[in-house]
Design a protein around this motif. Structure first.
Motif, PDB file in Angstrom:
ATOM      1  N   VAL A 137      64.847  77.905  84.081  1.00 46.40           N
ATOM      2  CA  VAL A 137      64.205  76.775  84.750  1.00 46.40           C
ATOM      3  C   VAL A 137      63.345  77.268  85.913  1.00 46.40           C
ATOM      4  CG1 VAL A 137      64.601  74.604  85.984  1.00 46.40           C
ATOM      5  CG2 VAL A 137      66.138  75.290  84.120  1.00 46.40           C
ATOM      6  N   GLU A 141      60.515  71.714  87.509  1.00 45.40           N
ATOM      7  CA  GLU A 141      60.665  71.316  86.114  1.00 45.40           C
ATOM      8  C   GLU A 141      61.866  70.393  85.933  1.00 45.40           C
ATOM      9  OE1 GLU A 141      60.765  75.098  84.026  1.00 45.40           O
ATOM     10  OE2 GLU A 141      58.733  74.713  83.281  1.00 45.40           O
ATOM     11  N   SER A 142      61.758  69.521  84.930  1.00 47.39           N
ATOM     12  CA  SER A 142      62.864  68.646  84.547  1.00 47.39           C
ATOM     13  C   SER A 142      63.260  68.962  83.115  1.00 47.39           C
ATOM     14  CB  SER A 142      62.466  67.178  84.665  1.00 47.39           C
ATOM     15  OG  SER A 142      61.444  66.877  83.708  1.00 47.39           O
ATOM     16  N   MET A 143      64.450  68.506  82.716  1.00 45.11           N
ATOM     17  CA  MET A 143      64.910  68.744  81.357  1.00 45.11           C
ATOM     18  C   MET A 143      63.969  68.114  80.342  1.00 45.11           C
ATOM     19  SD  MET A 143      67.227  70.134  79.415  1.00 45.11           S
ATOM     20  CE  MET A 143      68.807  70.346  80.232  1.00 45.11           C
ATOM     21  N   SER A 144      63.541  66.879  80.594  1.00 44.67           N
ATOM     22  CA  SER A 144      62.669  66.205  79.629  1.00 44.67           C
ATOM     23  C   SER A 144      61.341  66.933  79.487  1.00 44.67           C
ATOM     24  CB  SER A 144      62.445  64.756  80.052  1.00 44.67           C
ATOM     25  OG  SER A 144      61.849  64.693  81.335  1.00 44.67           O
ATOM     26  N   ARG A 145      60.816  67.483  80.587  1.00 39.77           N
ATOM     27  CA  ARG A 145      59.540  68.195  80.521  1.00 39.77           C
ATOM     28  C   ARG A 145      59.689  69.502  79.744  1.00 39.77           C
ATOM     29  NH1 ARG A 145      56.256  70.473  85.850  1.00 39.77           N
ATOM     30  NH2 ARG A 145      54.676  71.688  84.702  1.00 39.77           N
ATOM     31  N   TRP A 155      61.051  62.533  75.467  1.00 39.75           N
ATOM     32  CA  TRP A 155      62.502  62.365  75.467  1.00 39.75           C
ATOM     33  C   TRP A 155      62.949  61.183  74.608  1.00 39.75           C
ATOM     34  CZ3 TRP A 155      66.057  65.688  77.221  1.00 39.75           C
ATOM     35  CH2 TRP A 155      67.392  65.245  77.320  1.00 39.75           C
ATOM     36  N   ASP A 175      74.959  66.443  84.144  1.00 37.75           N
ATOM     37  CA  ASP A 175      73.924  65.418  84.252  1.00 37.75           C
ATOM     38  C   ASP A 175      72.607  66.033  83.815  1.00 37.75           C
ATOM     39  OD1 ASP A 175      72.925  63.068  86.903  1.00 37.75           O
ATOM     40  OD2 ASP A 175      72.095  63.452  84.901  1.00 37.75           O
ATOM     41  N   ASN A 177      69.773  65.014  84.132  1.00 32.66           N
ATOM     42  CA  ASN A 177      68.697  64.787  85.096  1.00 32.66           C
ATOM     43  C   ASN A 177      68.756  65.754  86.267  1.00 32.66           C
ATOM     44  OD1 ASN A 177      67.528  62.494  83.793  1.00 32.66           O
ATOM     45  ND2 ASN A 177      69.300  61.286  84.478  1.00 32.66           N
ATOM     46  N   VAL A 178      69.809  66.586  86.316  1.00 31.14           N
ATOM     47  CA  VAL A 178      69.977  67.504  87.446  1.00 31.14           C
ATOM     48  C   VAL A 178      70.054  68.942  86.936  1.00 31.14           C
ATOM     49  CG1 VAL A 178      71.388  68.123  89.436  1.00 31.14           C
ATOM     50  CG2 VAL A 178      71.215  65.727  88.739  1.00 31.14           C
ATOM     51  N   ILE A 179      68.977  69.666  87.098  1.00 30.70           N
ATOM     52  CA  ILE A 179      68.947  71.097  86.780  1.00 30.70           C
ATOM     53  C   ILE A 179      68.332  71.826  87.972  1.00 30.70           C
ATOM     54  CG2 ILE A 179      68.889  70.829  84.273  1.00 30.70           C
ATOM     55  CD1 ILE A 179      65.880  71.223  84.374  1.00 30.70           C
ATOM     56  N   HIS A 180      68.504  73.165  88.036  1.00 31.98           N
ATOM     57  CA  HIS A 180      68.110  73.915  89.210  1.00 31.98           C
ATOM     58  C   HIS A 180      67.228  75.102  88.822  1.00 31.98           C
ATOM     59  CE1 HIS A 180      71.201  71.605  91.276  1.00 31.98           C
ATOM     60  NE2 HIS A 180      72.059  71.971  90.327  1.00 31.98           N
TER      61      HIS A 180
END
Length: 580
Positions: A137, A141-145, A155, A175, A177-180
């Motif tokens: 990551v 960036e987000s998971m959906s992107r 998504w 979650d 929606n929460v990545i690092h």
């Protein structure tokens, strides 16, 4: 080595449970999520076992060799455990379709072993077939992107099971929606959207990646291939699977090159035959296989064989090249097999005959592949099934573009009198009487008989067979002495002598000759209605009558296999079993 495992960390990676690319999204994400295993006690050990239902064409040694770690480390112990857990298997060399077998997979030592209270069970979750990449990551960036950039779908357009699999591949993420930044994600690939052709099935690929091998049973028919895939690939896939190998004809293999460069082998352009003995054969039918790529492949696949295929050549020529490369040139067109347990001799004749099992301790498996012109030339189904039980696979392939219209099978049921009849040979006179009756003639005991003997008229009684064309035959069970037999024959009667030492087939032969019924010994039957030089034949021990305008009858001492009975009924041949 599995080609899908030759990958650098930046390339695609595989979960070693099941992996395959299919043409349907649902088929990939719909795998069963759990499997139940049985735990049984053996001494001070817990044995994890898998229940298996025997399939047509399975052989126990090949089946067990593919499963579990016990068989690899200590095969004699493995066999002992197998016998303990499967008391219903009397002979480990013989298993039958639909038979249930408990196969020992893994052994665990237990220090303070509790008493054996019977089988226990464990349920293990299974991750579906997934091809994925590892992605780091980046800030913002987000998971959906990330997923959208990788698979090309927003998504809300993703299959429901895709998201479920994404979560299972990343269990540390609670979650989505929460990545690092810097976090490593496993991003599943979507299957091909178009009609991607994959010769290997989910079962066979799963077997390879789990350290097991699946052998596909021989079949008589292959569905019409997709236009983009040569139809003869299907022939190779079916045959090689039976020999413990696989045809890999879709997807990509990655090979580390110099300077951290990944070299890619496109399997749809250059299919690979992955053999059980470690050999790999690349089918080269076009340009694009560079010397650099060849060197990289050879550094992992040794030995490597490159089979040059001309796209313009006949399919039969391509098949011949492939089969000869696979067998090291040991392809035959005619092969006489050793006599089977029931005394039957089989002669294989086809376009390609291959075998597996030259190594010590391996059961021989034969493959007879023949290209046919129309469905009516197929080998009789009972013959195919009978030979499959003897580790002989007969594969008849309808060549591309040939007529596929089927002829409806005959609905006529075999007459009841065609059931296998049995005659007891323990009592010779009763045996002759039953034999003569089965042949459509009559037997009369103790018939008055008068004949001239050295100038004297002798009055006695004899056993008479009323044979062909009003021919009467006297049966002598050792009661005539001196020149009595010659004197009776001088009076115009034929005499057949039977001694207590005569075996049943010798008695049958003498009786048939005496009453004028023609016959042949160990008759040969062809398994298909086509050129005999490309047809499997079976020589059945016994005698077969050849009476004109009448049904043939084969007289056998061994109990015929049920599939053999079906085949002989197809040929309109009655079976008379001699009980010795």
């Amino acid at each position: 080595m599995d080609c899908r495992k030759i990958m650098k960390s930046s390339a695609c990676k595989i979960i070693p449970v099941i992996v395959v690319l299919l043409s349907s999204v649902g088929s990939v994400w719909g795998a069963q999520p759990y499997k139940i295993y049985t735990i049984r006690k053996f001494g001070n050990s817990d044995i994890v076992c898998d229940s298996y239902t025997v399939q047509q064409g399975d052989h126990i040694w090949e089946l067990l060799r593919r499963k579990g770690s016990i068989s690899e480390s200590d095969f004699p112990r493995f066999v002992s455990i197998l016998k303990r857990f499967n008391p219903h298997i009397v002979n480990v060399d013989k298993i039958y379709p639909r038979q249930e077998i408990l196969i020992p997979l893994k052994e665990t030592k237990v220090k303070d072993s509790p008493p054996d209270t019977g089988p226990r069970y464990i349920t293990i979750p299974i991750i579906p077939d997934v091809l994925y990449i590892t992605y780091e990551v980046r800030p913002g960036e987000s998971m959906s992107r990330i997923v959208a950039a990788r698979v090309g779908l927003e998504w809300n357009q993703l299959p429901e099971n895709y998201v479920h699999t994404l979560k299972r591949l990343n269990p540390d993420i609670t979650d989505m929606n929460v990545i690092h930044p810097g976090q490593a994600l496993r991003i599943p690939e979507l299957p091909a959207k178009g009609p991607t052709h994959t010769v290997a099935t989910a079962g066979t690929v799963a077997g390879r990646l789990a350290g097991k091998r699946s052998v596909s049973p021989a079949t008589e028919d292959l569905p019409p291939p997709k236009a983009s895939i040569p139809w003869w690939h299907r022939v190779v896939s079916k045959t090689i699977a039976g020999l413990g190998g696989k045809l890999l004809a879709s997807g990509q293999c990655y090979f580390p090159g110099k300077d951290r460069e990944d070299l890619t082998l496109d399997l749809s352009a250059f299919p690979v035959l992955e053999m059980e003995d470690g050999r790999h054969l690349v089918l080269k039918s076009r340009k694009g296989l560079s010397e650099k790529l060849k060197m990289a492949i050879r550094s992992f696949w040794d030995p490597l064989v490159i089979v040059q295929i001309d796209p313009e050549e006949p399919a039969a020529t391509s098949l011949d090249k492939v089969f000869r490369a696979v067998s090291g040139g040991k392809v035959q067109k005619i092969l006489d097999l050793p006599k089977l347990d029931d005394g039957i001799r089989v002669s294989l004749r086809g376009d390609w005959i291959l075998s597996q099992g030259d190594q010590e301790g391996k059961q021989h498996v034969y493959y007879c592949v023949t290209l046919i012109e129309n469905p009516q030339e197929r080998t009789s189904t009972p013959v195919v099934e009978y030979l499959a039980k003897e580790n002989v696979r007969v594969l008849d392939i309808l060549a591309e573009g040939k007529k596929r219209k089927e002829t409806a099978p005959s609905q006529e049921n075999p007459p009841k009198e065609w059931q296998v009849l049995t005659i007891d040979a323990l009592d010779q006179e009763a045996f002759v009487s039953g034999l003569v009756g089965a042949m459509g003639h009559s037997y009369e005991p103790d018939v008055p008989l008068s004949f001239d003997y050295s100038g004297f008229q002798v009055e006695t009684v004899a056993n008479i067979i009323h044979g062909e064309n009003a021919l009467d035959v006297v049966v002598d069970f050792g009661t005539f002495y001196g020149d009595a037999k010659s004197a009776i024959e001088a009076g115009g009667l034929r005499v057949v002598s039977i001694s207590p030492e005569d075996e049943s087939l010798a008695i049958i032969s003498n009786v048939l000759m005496a009453v004028g019924i023609p016959f042949t010994k160990d008759p040969v039957f062809f398994g298909a209605n086509r050129n005999v030089f490309k047809t499997v034949s079976l020589s059945i021990p016994g005698l077969m009558t050849l009476k004109p305008r009448e049904k043939m009858t084969i007289l056998m001492e061994s109990s015929p296999d049920p599939k053999l009975v079906e085949f002989l009924r197809e040929k309109q041949v009655r079976i008379l079993k001699i009980k010795a």
